[in-house]
Design an enzyme around this catalytic site. Structure first.
Site, PDB file in Angstrom:
ATOM      1  N   HIS A 121     -66.912 -35.079  39.569  1.00 47.63           N
ATOM      2  CA  HIS A 121     -66.905 -35.162  41.039  1.00 47.63           C
ATOM      3  C   HIS A 121     -68.317 -35.313  41.629  1.00 47.63           C
ATOM      4  O   HIS A 121     -68.566 -36.152  42.485  1.00 47.63           O
ATOM      5  CB  HIS A 121     -66.258 -33.914  41.639  1.00 47.63           C
ATOM      6  CG  HIS A 121     -64.915 -33.590  41.062  1.00 47.63           C
ATOM      7  ND1 HIS A 121     -64.018 -34.552  40.683  1.00 47.63           N
ATOM      8  CD2 HIS A 121     -64.312 -32.394  40.802  1.00 47.63           C
ATOM      9  CE1 HIS A 121     -62.917 -33.966  40.221  1.00 47.63           C
ATOM     10  NE2 HIS A 121     -63.078 -32.663  40.280  1.00 47.63           N
TER      11      HIS A 121
ATOM     12  N   HIS B  78     -60.191 -37.129  41.466  1.00 43.93           N
ATOM     13  CA  HIS B  78     -59.538 -37.036  42.783  1.00 43.93           C
ATOM     14  C   HIS B  78     -60.545 -37.040  43.940  1.00 43.93           C
ATOM     15  O   HIS B  78     -60.186 -37.311  45.072  1.00 43.93           O
ATOM     16  CB  HIS B  78     -58.568 -35.849  42.855  1.00 43.93           C
ATOM     17  CG  HIS B  78     -59.218 -34.517  43.066  1.00 43.93           C
ATOM     18  ND1 HIS B  78     -59.794 -33.797  42.058  1.00 43.93           N
ATOM     19  CD2 HIS B  78     -59.381 -33.777  44.181  1.00 43.93           C
ATOM     20  CE1 HIS B  78     -60.274 -32.669  42.539  1.00 43.93           C
ATOM     21  NE2 HIS B  78     -60.035 -32.629  43.829  1.00 43.93           N
TER      22      HIS B  78
ATOM     23  N   LYS C 191     -58.301 -36.027  34.153  1.00 44.51           N
ATOM     24  CA  LYS C 191     -59.499 -35.467  33.555  1.00 44.51           C
ATOM     25  C   LYS C 191     -59.116 -34.229  32.725  1.00 44.51           C
ATOM     26  O   LYS C 191     -58.021 -33.713  32.951  1.00 44.51           O
ATOM     27  CB  LYS C 191     -60.521 -35.146  34.629  1.00 44.51           C
ATOM     28  CG  LYS C 191     -60.279 -33.819  35.337  1.00 44.51           C
ATOM     29  CD  LYS C 191     -61.443 -33.518  36.218  1.00 44.51           C
ATOM     30  CE  LYS C 191     -61.435 -32.157  36.709  1.00 44.51           C
ATOM     31  NZ  LYS C 191     -61.675 -30.968  36.375  1.00 44.51           N
TER      32      LYS C 191
ATOM     33  N   GLU D 206     -67.115 -23.561  46.351  1.00 39.57           N
ATOM     34  CA  GLU D 206     -65.716 -23.133  46.414  1.00 39.57           C
ATOM     35  C   GLU D 206     -65.662 -21.642  46.731  1.00 39.57           C
ATOM     36  O   GLU D 206     -66.487 -20.863  46.244  1.00 39.57           O
ATOM     37  CB  GLU D 206     -65.019 -23.410  45.088  1.00 39.57           C
ATOM     38  CG  GLU D 206     -64.965 -24.880  44.769  1.00 39.57           C
ATOM     39  CD  GLU D 206     -64.068 -25.134  43.574  1.00 39.57           C
ATOM     40  OE1 GLU D 206     -62.853 -25.255  43.771  1.00 39.57           O
ATOM     41  OE2 GLU D 206     -64.583 -25.182  42.449  1.00 39.57           O
TER      42      GLU D 206
END
Ligand code: BG6
Length: 495
Positions: free
Chosen positions: A253, A191, A161, A229
């Site tokens: 994602h 991922h 990406k 995060e």
């Protein structure tokens, strides 16, 4: 703990192969790719005969490349300390090929090298594009020019990406790449799809019969998806400031999490059947209009972001995004999906919370606030402390009121701590030619359609600020409040 043998990937084997990694001197190769390939080697999930060739612009010898990769292993591999004997064995399969991405000469010599390897039985040709996105088309055209890739799948390619920066650039890239290779041989990596817990979502939904009857608008009130995060942008300011949270996390994602949560059961467990269903979900999401974007999407920046290294001091790039999407189909009409992601948040936690409808009558005495917080809900914790728990109400012994209780499934206590890295799983699937966990071009384009509309709508709205180590700006509460909802605290957050 149940007695499951650690989920090794050895069940499906591959033919001997030569894998060329473009951009091999970059961070991803030493941080993720080589550790993942070593993991597969250690698990005996690779054939005896394989070769990994790093391709990049910097001058290096095979030995100095191996040394660099070993350093990466020491820092990032889950197999650290790395047993010397095993590494020596693995390192024999590594070599380096120097070249500029836009120069045909190194591709020609690469083709000769690959021909020699083919003569030694390494029949499969695999390519991994881990370069900056500005080189994707160039590398593919050079590979095509050197007859290393072609229509008809004589080889396969993984592409990292970001796949485009908006709908238009993604469409252009699809067109250019499809001029070089068939879509079925192009593996776009996300991922998140390699994470065990994300794959488990498919098993959770489709290997059990008890959830399907309740997995719809009759019983589900809304769904909240959070990817929080703990760290800020760190040293990646230069890249991040051109991208922002919407493109970096939501477009790929988070939209993957949404589609897997919302998709219809596929007719079979094949890559096309699964991806067809995911695309149908995306196609059912209406494009938000400029005016609606103000109500359904919030962007924000953490305080201090503009002072980060290589970030524009006047930057309007969002480090936090929250939005509400709806899916106009029979299963989900009227059920909001709220998504939020941010850097520098209170804790690292990714979770999907499925919130069920309130009981039709409040028979037991409780405050309005308690009623809200005690709503039946299913928390699907993707990371860390992976697991699933169902919250429901029970009578508190000796009292005539109720309190919330949990039914818990924790990966660690159930299966032990073994879990392959996302890249192990994805590289393995790529090597054996299973594209189920890779994104197809129509998925990517549908997702960009929605993101573009939000980006356009945001041009008119200010960027909110939020405190570092908080749960984001208060403005994001307003999106839910308009529907009488609130963000639920993430269970076990704080780790
Ligand atoms: C990457 C983003 O794709 O995903 C990063 O570029 C982000 O900005 C990362 O930090 C998050 O991945 P994970 O696996 O740590 O949740």
């Amino acid at each position: 703990m149940l007695n499951y043998s650690a989920g090794s990937l050895t069940g499906r084997s591959s033919k001997p192969f030569a894998l060329v990694i473009f951009g091999a001197s970059g961070d991803l190769t030493r941080r993720k790719l080589i550790p993942a390939l070593f993991g597969l080697f250690k698990e005996k999930a690779l054939p005896d005969n394989f070769q990994i060739i790093g391709f990049a612009r910097r001058e290096k010898t095979d030995d100095s490349f191996r040394e660099e990769m070993l350093e990466g292993m020491k820092q990032y591999s889950r197999f650290n300390p790395v047993a010397s004997q095993e590494w020596q064995e693995f390192a024999k399969h590594l070599s380096y090929h120097v070249g500029n991405f836009d120069d045909p000469a190194p591709y020609k010599s690469l083709a000769e090298k690959l021909q020699q390897l083919k003569d030694q039985g390494l029949e499969q040709k695999l390519f991994y594009l881990s370069t900056g996105p500005e080189y994707f088309i160039n590398v593919m055209e050079q590979l095509h020019g050197a007859e290393l890739i072609s229509h008809g799948c004589s080889s396969r390619v993984v592409i990292e990406k970001p796949f485009g920066n908006d709908l238009k650039s993604a469409q252009e890239m699809v067109k250019a790449l499809q001029g070089c290779i068939d879509e079925s041989c192009l593996y776009r990596i996300d991922h998140y799809l390699g994470k065990e817990t994300v794959q488990n979502l498919l098993y959770f939904r489709f290997a059990n019969s008890i959830y399907e009857p309740i997995w719809n608008r009759s019983l589900i009130d809304h769904i909240q998806i959070t990817v929080a995060e703990k760290e800020g942008v760190g040293t990646r300011g230069g890249y991040y400031d051109h991208v922002g949270a919407l493109r970096d996390m939501v477009q790929n994602h988070m939209m993957q999490l949404l589609t897997i949560t919302a998709m219809e059961p596929p007719g079979s467990f094949t890559s096309e059947a699964i991806r067809d269903e995911k695309v149908k979900v995306l196609k059912s999401i209406p494009t938000p209009t400029g005016e609606a974007v103000q109500r359904i999407a919030v962007r924000a920046q953490y305080e201090g972001y503009r002072q980060s290294d290589r970030v524009n001091p006047d930057s309007k790039t969002e480090t936090y995004a929250a939005l509400k999407l709806t899916i106009d189909n029979w299963r989900w009409a009227g059920v909001p999906f709220y998504l939020r992601t941010g850097k520098f948040m209170q804790t690292r936690a990714s979770e999907i919370v499925v919130v069920f409808r309130r009981p039709p009558l409040a028979l037991f005495e409780t405050s309005q606030e308690q009623l809200e917080m005690h709503r039946n809900r299913l928390h699907i914790r993707l990371q860390p402390d992976e697991g699933i728990h169902l919250r429901f109400n029970a009578k508190i012994p000796g009292k005539s009121n109720m309190g919330p209780v949990d039914m818990d499934f924790a990966y660690k206590s159930q299966f032990g701590s073994y879990s392959p890295e996302a890249y192990e799983r994805l590289l393995h699937d790529f090597i054996i030619g299973d594209s189920t966990l890779f994104t197809r071009s129509d998925e990517v384009l549908e997702s960009w359609r929605i993101m573009d509309a939000i980006t356009a709508g945001w041009q008119e709205s200010p960027v909110a600020l939020y405190r570092q180590k908080s749960w984001g700006p208060s403005e994001s509460e307003a999106i839910l409040k308009a529907d009488g909802n609130t963000w639920f605290p993430l269970e076990k957050a704080g780790s």
